[in-house]
Write an enzyme that holds these catalytic residues in place. Structure first.
Site, PDB file in Angstrom:
ATOM      1  N   HIS A 238       0.823  -1.213   0.000  1.00 30.15           N
ATOM      2  CA  HIS A 238       0.000   0.000   0.000  1.00 30.15           C
ATOM      3  C   HIS A 238       0.859   1.267   0.000  1.00 30.15           C
ATOM      4  CE1 HIS A 238      -3.464  -2.519   0.868  1.00 30.15           C
ATOM      5  NE2 HIS A 238      -2.831  -3.035   1.903  1.00 30.15           N
TER       6      HIS A 238
HETATM    7  C1  BDR Z   1      -2.693   1.096   5.297  1.00 33.59           C
HETATM    8  O1  BDR Z   1      -2.935   0.673   6.647  1.00 33.59           O
HETATM    9  C2  BDR Z   1      -1.767   0.205   7.247  1.00 33.59           C
HETATM   10  O2  BDR Z   1      -1.997  -1.007   7.863  1.00 33.59           O
HETATM   11  C3  BDR Z   1      -0.723   0.129   6.158  1.00 33.59           C
HETATM   12  O3  BDR Z   1       0.553   0.454   6.670  1.00 33.59           O
HETATM   13  C4  BDR Z   1      -1.201   1.120   5.139  1.00 33.59           C
HETATM   14  O4  BDR Z   1      -0.724   2.415   5.440  1.00 33.59           O
HETATM   15  C5  BDR Z   1      -3.426   0.168   4.369  1.00 33.59           C
HETATM   16  O5  BDR Z   1      -4.779   0.192   4.646  1.00 33.59           O
END
Ligand code: BDR
Ligand code: CA
Length: 309
Positions: A238
Site C-alpha cells: 500500500h
Molecule cells: C494502510 O494501513 C496500514 O496497515 C498500512 O501500513 C497502510 O498504510 C493500508 O490500509
C-alpha cells in the site's frame, strides 16, 4: 534533476518500512524529515521502527515522534497484520536517536523555511500529525507542492466494509488535510491492491539485492500473511504506492475528483465520497490514483531497494 524537498509521516508498519526505503533510495526526493505516528502499532514501536529503517539505510534524516492517538479517539491497531512490533517480528538494529520535539512542530518548521509550493508531503498512516500541521498553521499549505496520501477506499474497505485503515483511524484529521487547499494525490486501496507482492517479487528482490536493506525487506515480505482479498496470492504494498507516485507518476493513471471523508459515527465512518462528475458542485481537490502499472512498479521498487546499503 533537482531532488524535491520531502516530508514523510508514517506508522511503520511492514509496508511503511518498504515505502521509507523506497523514498530514501530515490534521487528524485530529498527526504528532510521523517515523522512517526501511531497506527499499525503504538507510537513506541512505530518510532523505533522508523529510526531503525532510516539507520539501516545509512541516512541521517531526522526522525521525530508524533501523535499516539487520533484527534477524537484512541487508534485501533493492526498488529494482527504487522505483528506486535510492527515489522512482523523482524528486529532491526536500533537507529539514530529521535530528534527532540513533536512531529507537527518539526513539519511546520521545515515548511516555514521552504519556498512556495515546493515541498512534497507524503502521509502513510493516520493523518493526525498532518491534520495538526494544517489546523494550527493553515497558511503553510502554500509551501506544499503536493500532499500524497495512502488512505481511503472508493470501493471495499479493509477495516470495515466501508473504510480503509488509515482513513478510519482519524477521519477528522484527514478531513482537515483534504480541505487544506494544497494539491492532494490519493493512493486508495483501489490502486494499492494492484501492487500485489507474491513469491515472484520476493525472489526477484533476493536475486537483485545483497545489502542489509534488501535482505530486511525480503524478510519483511516473507513474514506478511497473504491477504484474503488477493485470494491468498500475496500481500499489497500500500504505502510504497504513495512514494512511487512522488517518484515516478508515469506508473499511474489518475483522475481529478472532489473527495470528502465521512466523519460520522455510523457504518460509513472513514469512507471516502468521491465525486467525479461535479455532483457536489465543487472543484476537484484531489487526484485519485486509479490504475498502476504493477510490473514497472515492482521493477522500480526492487532496483531501488537493491541499491541501498
Ligand atoms: C494502510 O494501513 C496500514 O496497515 C498500512 O501500513 C497502510 O498504510 C493500508 O490500509
Ligand atoms: Ca502505513
Amino acid at each position: 534533476m533537482t531532488p524535491r524537498p520531502t516530508l514523510i509521516d508514517c506508522d511503520p508498519g511492514t509496508d511503511d518500512a518498504i515505502a521509507l526505503w523506497l523514498a530514501l533510495a530515490s534521487p528524485e526526493l530529498d527526504v528532510r524529515l521523517v515523522t512517526a505516528v501511531g497506527g499499525n502499532v503504538g507510537l513506541a514501536h512505530t518510532l523505533r521502527n522508523a529510526r531503525a529503517v532510516v539507520g539501516l539505510a545509512g541516512s541521517a534524516v531526522p526522525v521525530v515522534a508524533g501523535a499516539d492517538r487520533a484527534l477524537t479517539a484512541p487508534y485501533v491497531d493492526a498488529a494482527h497484520v504487522h505483528g506486535d512490533n510492527g515489522l512482523g517480528g523482524l528486529i532491526l538494529p536500533d537507529g539514530p536517536a529521535a530528534m527532540p520535539g513533536v512531529a507537527a512542530d518539526a513539519m511546520r518548521a521545515v515548511l516555514r523555511e521552504a519556498a512556495p509550493r515546493s515541498v512534497t508531503v507524503i502521509g502513510l498512516g493516520p493523518a493526525t500529525n498532518l491534520g495538526l500541521v494544517f489546523a494550527t498553521e493553515p497558511a503553510l499549505a502554500g509551501r506544499v507542492a503536493e500532499i500524497v496520501l495512502m488512505t481511503g477506499a472508493v470501493g471495499e474497505g479493509n477495516v470495515t466494509p466501508s473504510a480503509e485503515f488509515n482513513a478510519w483511524n482519524d477521519p477528522e484529521a484527514l478531513a482537515i488535510v483534504l480541505g487544506c487547499g494544497a494539491p492532494v494525490a490519493l493512493a486508495t486501496l483501489d490502486v494499492t491492491n494492484q501492487a500485489l507482492c507474491t513469491g515472484a517479487e520476493i525472489a526477484a528482490l533476493r536475486a537483485a539485492g545483497q545489502g542489509a536493506c534488501a535482505a530486511a525487506a525480503a524478510r519483511i515480505w516473507e513474514g506478511v500473511k497473504p491477504s484474503r482479498r488477493s485470494g491468498g496470492r500475496g500481500h499489497e504494498q500500500h504505502d510504497a504506492c504513495a512514494v512511487a507516485w512522488a517518484v515516478a507518476p508515469g506508473l499511474f493513471v489518475g483522475t481529478p475528483v472532489f473527495v470528502e471523508v465521512d466523519c460520522g459515527p455510523g457504518l460509513g465512518r472513514g469512507r471516502l465520497s468521491v465525486d467525479r462528475w461535479g455532483r457536489r458542485g465543487q472543484a476537484a481537490n484531489a487526484t485519485l490514483l486509479e490504475r498502476l502499472d504493477a510490473p514497472r512498479f515492482f521493477t522500480l521498487l526492487t532496483a531501488r531497494l537493491a541499491a541501498l546499503p
